[in-house]
Design a protein around this motif. Structure first.
Motif, PDB file in Angstrom:
ATOM      1  N   THR A 353      29.961 -11.764 -65.002  1.00 15.67           N
ATOM      2  CA  THR A 353      30.643 -10.939 -64.002  1.00 15.67           C
ATOM      3  C   THR A 353      31.803 -10.150 -64.613  1.00 15.67           C
ATOM      4  OG1 THR A 353      30.072 -12.610 -62.339  1.00 15.67           O
ATOM      5  CG2 THR A 353      31.738 -11.005 -61.706  1.00 15.67           C
ATOM      6  N   CYS A 354      32.388 -10.664 -65.719  1.00 14.75           N
ATOM      7  CA  CYS A 354      33.522  -9.989 -66.381  1.00 14.75           C
ATOM      8  C   CYS A 354      33.229  -8.538 -66.707  1.00 14.75           C
ATOM      9  CB  CYS A 354      33.899 -10.715 -67.673  1.00 14.75           C
ATOM     10  SG  CYS A 354      34.883 -12.191 -67.425  1.00 14.75           S
ATOM     11  N   GLN A 355      31.982  -8.265 -67.032  1.00 15.31           N
ATOM     12  CA  GLN A 355      31.617  -6.924 -67.501  1.00 15.31           C
ATOM     13  C   GLN A 355      31.796  -5.884 -66.398  1.00 15.31           C
ATOM     14  OE1 GLN A 355      27.482  -6.337 -68.470  1.00 15.31           O
ATOM     15  NE2 GLN A 355      27.930  -4.792 -70.017  1.00 15.31           N
ATOM     16  N   THR A 356      31.431  -6.235 -65.173  1.00 11.67           N
ATOM     17  CA  THR A 356      31.422  -5.249 -64.088  1.00 11.67           C
ATOM     18  C   THR A 356      32.553  -5.439 -63.081  1.00 11.67           C
ATOM     19  OG1 THR A 356      29.817  -6.677 -62.971  1.00 11.67           O
ATOM     20  CG2 THR A 356      28.937  -4.811 -64.224  1.00 11.67           C
ATOM     21  N   ALA A 357      33.004  -6.683 -62.916  1.00 10.84           N
ATOM     22  CA  ALA A 357      34.041  -6.956 -61.908  1.00 10.84           C
ATOM     23  C   ALA A 357      35.025  -7.997 -62.428  1.00 10.84           C
ATOM     24  CB  ALA A 357      33.385  -7.424 -60.610  1.00 10.84           C
ATOM     25  N   PRO A 358      35.980  -7.583 -63.266  1.00 11.01           N
ATOM     26  CA  PRO A 358      36.912  -8.541 -63.872  1.00 11.01           C
ATOM     27  C   PRO A 358      37.704  -9.366 -62.849  1.00 11.01           C
ATOM     28  CG  PRO A 358      37.109  -6.385 -64.907  1.00 11.01           C
ATOM     29  CD  PRO A 358      36.221  -6.211 -63.732  1.00 11.01           C
ATOM     30  N   GLU A 359      38.139  -8.723 -61.750  1.00 11.14           N
ATOM     31  CA  GLU A 359      38.912  -9.465 -60.740  1.00 11.14           C
ATOM     32  C   GLU A 359      38.070 -10.565 -60.104  1.00 11.14           C
ATOM     33  OE1 GLU A 359      38.936  -6.196 -61.014  1.00 11.14           O
ATOM     34  OE2 GLU A 359      41.051  -5.770 -61.490  1.00 11.14           O
ATOM     35  N   GLU A 360      36.800 -10.226 -59.793  1.00 11.46           N
ATOM     36  CA  GLU A 360      35.898 -11.225 -59.215  1.00 11.46           C
ATOM     37  C   GLU A 360      35.640 -12.345 -60.215  1.00 11.46           C
ATOM     38  OE1 GLU A 360      33.139 -13.151 -56.661  1.00 11.46           O
ATOM     39  OE2 GLU A 360      34.856 -11.809 -56.361  1.00 11.46           O
ATOM     40  N   ALA A 361      35.498 -11.983 -61.486  1.00 11.94           N
ATOM     41  CA  ALA A 361      35.285 -12.982 -62.538  1.00 11.94           C
ATOM     42  C   ALA A 361      36.494 -13.912 -62.618  1.00 11.94           C
ATOM     43  CB  ALA A 361      35.057 -12.300 -63.881  1.00 11.94           C
ATOM     44  N   LEU A 411      40.095 -21.430 -69.144  1.00 10.85           N
ATOM     45  CA  LEU A 411      41.454 -20.893 -69.242  1.00 10.85           C
ATOM     46  C   LEU A 411      41.498 -19.689 -70.181  1.00 10.85           C
ATOM     47  CD1 LEU A 411      44.498 -21.408 -68.531  1.00 10.85           C
ATOM     48  CD2 LEU A 411      44.593 -22.750 -70.638  1.00 10.85           C
ATOM     49  N   MET A 412      40.837 -19.812 -71.343  1.00 12.94           N
ATOM     50  CA  MET A 412      40.847 -18.729 -72.329  1.00 12.94           C
ATOM     51  C   MET A 412      40.100 -17.491 -71.808  1.00 12.94           C
ATOM     52  SD  MET A 412      42.741 -19.813 -74.605  1.00 12.94           S
ATOM     53  CE  MET A 412      43.543 -21.398 -74.589  1.00 12.94           C
ATOM     54  N   ALA A 413      39.031 -17.730 -71.041  1.00  9.83           N
ATOM     55  CA  ALA A 413      38.276 -16.602 -70.470  1.00  9.83           C
ATOM     56  C   ALA A 413      39.135 -15.861 -69.444  1.00  9.83           C
ATOM     57  CB  ALA A 413      36.995 -17.111 -69.830  1.00  9.83           C
ATOM     58  N   GLN A 414      39.906 -16.613 -68.649  1.00 10.65           N
ATOM     59  CA  GLN A 414      40.831 -15.980 -67.705  1.00 10.65           C
ATOM     60  C   GLN A 414      41.879 -15.161 -68.451  1.00 10.65           C
ATOM     61  OE1 GLN A 414      42.051 -19.567 -65.359  1.00 10.65           O
ATOM     62  NE2 GLN A 414      41.687 -18.228 -63.613  1.00 10.65           N
ATOM     63  N   ALA A 415      42.462 -15.765 -69.470  1.00 15.24           N
ATOM     64  CA  ALA A 415      43.505 -15.081 -70.239  1.00 15.24           C
ATOM     65  C   ALA A 415      42.979 -13.810 -70.897  1.00 15.24           C
ATOM     66  CB  ALA A 415      44.062 -16.032 -71.293  1.00 15.24           C
ATOM     67  N   ARG A 421      43.619  -6.000 -71.333  1.00 15.12           N
ATOM     68  CA  ARG A 421      44.391  -4.926 -70.695  1.00 15.12           C
ATOM     69  C   ARG A 421      45.795  -4.809 -71.303  1.00 15.12           C
ATOM     70  NH1 ARG A 421      43.213  -6.325 -64.300  1.00 15.12           N
ATOM     71  NH2 ARG A 421      40.948  -5.963 -64.332  1.00 15.12           N
ATOM     72  N   GLU A 422      46.070  -5.641 -72.314  1.00 14.10           N
ATOM     73  CA  GLU A 422      47.378  -5.708 -72.972  1.00 14.10           C
ATOM     74  C   GLU A 422      48.496  -6.105 -72.006  1.00 14.10           C
ATOM     75  OE1 GLU A 422      48.145  -2.228 -75.306  1.00 14.10           O
ATOM     76  OE2 GLU A 422      46.223  -2.334 -76.348  1.00 14.10           O
ATOM     77  N   ASN A 423      48.108  -6.858 -70.981  1.00 11.81           N
ATOM     78  CA  ASN A 423      49.074  -7.371 -70.007  1.00 11.81           C
ATOM     79  C   ASN A 423      49.483  -8.777 -70.454  1.00 11.81           C
ATOM     80  OD1 ASN A 423      50.544  -8.226 -67.809  1.00 11.81           O
ATOM     81  ND2 ASN A 423      49.069  -7.525 -66.281  1.00 11.81           N
ATOM     82  N   TYR A 424      50.305  -8.820 -71.500  1.00 15.54           N
ATOM     83  CA  TYR A 424      50.616 -10.088 -72.154  1.00 15.54           C
ATOM     84  C   TYR A 424      51.500 -11.007 -71.304  1.00 15.54           C
ATOM     85  CZ  TYR A 424      48.770  -7.423 -76.056  1.00 15.54           C
ATOM     86  OH  TYR A 424      47.967  -6.659 -76.860  1.00 15.54           O
TER      87      TYR A 424
END
Length: 649
Positions: A353-361, A411-415, A421-424
């Motif tokens: 799902t990360c590929q098309t909808a990161p927020e949903e993922a 956890l790492m997949a969420q991060a 997005r470089e939102n560190y």
């Protein structure tokens, strides 16, 4: 299976000698011609079946014995061998049907054991258990069969006791030793498992020198030993595969690969599914294209190692082939419930799902993380209640570690969603939420260090996480990732701890010099990457004179330091320099420009065989082979220098 000596037909002593010496392939070559000359030759068919069986070619063995049962229905042994061959070929329904043709003259126990084995192969464990319970209690094979069934039920300790009991009665047998090692492996008692594996290998080397154990690893060119019954009876292939799996779990990847090359040599078409799977997995970093091909091939076989399906999907996600992962899931829906745990299915679904909808993922990962944190808290409470019971405490610690190992990838997949997005700052918050459970986990600590480093104003905090990692391996500092060492050095410099940075670099240099002395041809990139990152830092701050000089010096000597990764860091600095020069934002002294041109000429000279980028393994549109070299890219950058600076060659 005994050799049936049939007298009709004329055979030379050569054929029997070949069979006695285990040269079944040579015997098959002669017997096939003999069988063609004498249609329906009972002798040739019988010997062919025997040879095929000992070569583990069960399909051809079954074909021979099927013909013999039709030609000579009065010979009961042929019916038994036919059923055994079908079982070996994993044709379980046909094998069970063949057992019904056996009459009362066949040993009842022998038939029951074969039928139980067939049920076991069909994963009808209750049916297999019912049959095993019909065996006499004093039959030594009874404990072996019950041990196998207990293992399938996850009762590893009880299974281990059954196998040990059988070994006490039957004496040492490699297959029983392997079963015991497998039980210890499943119990995560790796030292005990390796002890039994070592004995299997030592006996194999001593009793079967003809199997060429370890010779491939030593670089000796030896021919295939084939899939003979002798090889099967030694349990060497199983032992080496299990050793490889243990070393892989312990993160001793070189030892894991060595275990696979140590096993008796066979050609690729002779490899069993487990070895093929392990070869693909262990060599994925160096031969990813071959690895994916092997996994895809295994998925078409029946049976295949149960972990194949999940591993293929995880590797597709690792290499960001999310479309391929989705296709494999859709095309093999029938395998999902059988081979994927609910956790793994949910994890893969979120990854895709990360590929098309990161927020949903992210939401899906959050749901999985919620379940796992609940499990972690539950285990922690149970652990606190049983802190005086050593056995219970050990079990709860093991359960906690298992749940944590599932939680960390989530956890790492969420991060990663926010890292991309470089939102560190958000990544840091995600890690902070997991502090309760992960503060002692190496992967968590390393990634926290990275995210602090990337925020520019948190170098001191980053040092607090990087330093323990480096100190843990200080006596073998090259075991630490080069980028960790580089980031720590930069953090020292940015916090005015230049002496600490210099001391660390001297330590790296000293170890590299020792390795160069022991192995002059070996390429080592640690100090080079540290200097490149420091040079990049100065370039990023606008001090190109010092930064570029540092980059140039870091790649000397070029024959040892120029590689795909080091070129990547170097060219980024040069392209940044050219961009700023083209915008007339900076000016370089002529001496520095000349130094840059000379550097690029050296890269052009030494970079002919160095790939400029590592292409994705399944990429359809490949770069032209002549363009994917450091030589080609260094020429392009040199041409840009001439254009931007107005220099002439």
């Amino acid at each position: 299976m005994p050799l049936t000596m049939v007298k009709d037909g004329e055979y030379t002593a050569t054929v029997y000698k070949m069979i006695k010496e285990g040269r079944y392939g040579d015997a098959i070559h002669i017997l096939s011609k003999e069988h063609q000359k004498h249609a329906k030759s009972r002798a040739a068919l019988s010997l062919l079946g025997y040879c095929y069986y000992h070569m583990q070619d069960f399909t051809n063995a079954a074909d021979c014995y099927e013909q013999l049962t039709q030609l000579h229905p009065e010979v009961e042994d042929y019916k038994l061998y036919y059923a055994q061959s079908l079982y070996g070929a994993c044709a379980f329904p046909e094998a069970m049907k063949a057992t019904f043709l056996l009459d009362s003259t066949t040993s009842h126990s022998k038939m029951i054991k074969l039928q139980a084995a067939i049920k076991y192969g069909e994963e009808d464990f209750s049916g297999a258990k019912t049959l095993v319970e019909q065996l006499p209690q004093d039959d030594p094979d009874c404990d072996v069969d019950l041990g196998c069934l207990l293992y399938k039920e996850g009762e590893y300790e009880e299974a281990c006791k059954k196998f040990m009991s059988s070994m006490n009665v039957l004496g040492y047998q490699p297959d029983l030793a392997y079963n015991i090692a497998l039980c210890y492996y499943s119990l995560k008692q790796y030292a005990a498992a390796l002890k039994y594996i070592a004995e299997i290998i030592e006996r194999g080397i001593r009793e079967h020198p003809e199997l060429s154990i370890g010779m491939t690893t030593e670089g000796i060119d030896v021919r295939s030993v084939g899939n003979t019954l002798v090889l099967h009876e030694t349990a060497l292939i199983e032992a080496f595969n299990l050793k490889s799996a243990i070393e892989y779990q312990l993160k001793n990847y070189a030892a894991a690969q060595e275990a696979l090359t140590d096993m008796p040599p066979r050609s690729e078409e002779e490899l069993d599914p487990v070895t093929l799977h392990n070869q693909a997995l262990m060599n994925m970093d160096t031969k990813p294209t071959e690895g994916f091909e092997k996994f895809a091939f295994l998925l078409q076989q029946n049976p295949f190692p149960p972990v194949t399906f999940g591993n293929l999907l995880l590797l597709y996600c690792k290499y960001e082939y999310f479309d391929l992962a989705a296709d494999v899931l859709a095309e093999n829906a029938h395998l999902t419930y059988k081979f994927l745990t609910p956790y793994l299915f949910e994890f893969l679904d979120a990854m895709i799902t990360c590929q098309t909808a990161p927020e949903e993922a992210f939401r899906k990962f959050d749901e999985i993380a919620g379940k796992l944190t609940e499990q972690l808290r539950k285990v922690t409470k149970q652990e606190a209640r049983h802190n005086r019971d050593d056995d219970s405490l050990k079990k709860y610690v093991q359960d906690y570690d298992e749940v944590l190992e599932r939680y960390i990838p989530v956890l790492m997949a969420q991060a990663k969603i926010y890292w991309n997005r470089e939102n560190y700052s958000t990544v840091e918050k995600i890690f902070h939420k997991s502090l309760e459970f992960c503060n002692e986990h190496d992967t968590w600590k390393l990634n926290v260090a990275h995210v602090l480093f990337m925020q520019d104003n948190k170098y001191k905090e980053a040092i607090g996480f990087y330093e323990p990692i480096v100190k843990k391996h200080y006596e073998n500092i090259l075991n630490v990732s080069a980028i960790v060492l580089a980031n720590l050095c930069v953090s020292y410099i940015m916090t005015s701890q230049n002496e600490e940075a210099e001391e660390l670099m001297r330590k790296i240099e000293k170890e590299e010099e020792q390795i160069s002395y022991d192995d002059p041809d070996k390429k080592i990139f640690h100090l080079c990457i540290v200097n490149l990152v420091i040079g990049t830092l100065y370039c990023a701050k606008g001090n190109y004179d010092f930064g570029i000089s540092r980059v140039i010096k870091s790649l000397e000597p070029y024959n040892k330091k120029l590689g795909t990764d080091t070129w990547f860091y170097a060219k980024r600095c040069f392209l940044s320099l050219l961009e700023n020069m083209a915008k007339h934002m900076i000016m370089l002294r002529d001496s520095v420009v000349q130094e840059c041109i000379q550097f690029l000429e050296h890269c052009e000279l030494y970079g002919k065989d160095v790939p400029a980028i590592i292409e994705q393994p399944l990429e359809e549109d490949r770069m032209h082979i002549g363009k994917n070299t450091v030589t080609y890219e260094s020429r392009l950058i040199k041409a840009l220098f001439y254009e931007v600076t107005g220099w002439n060659e």
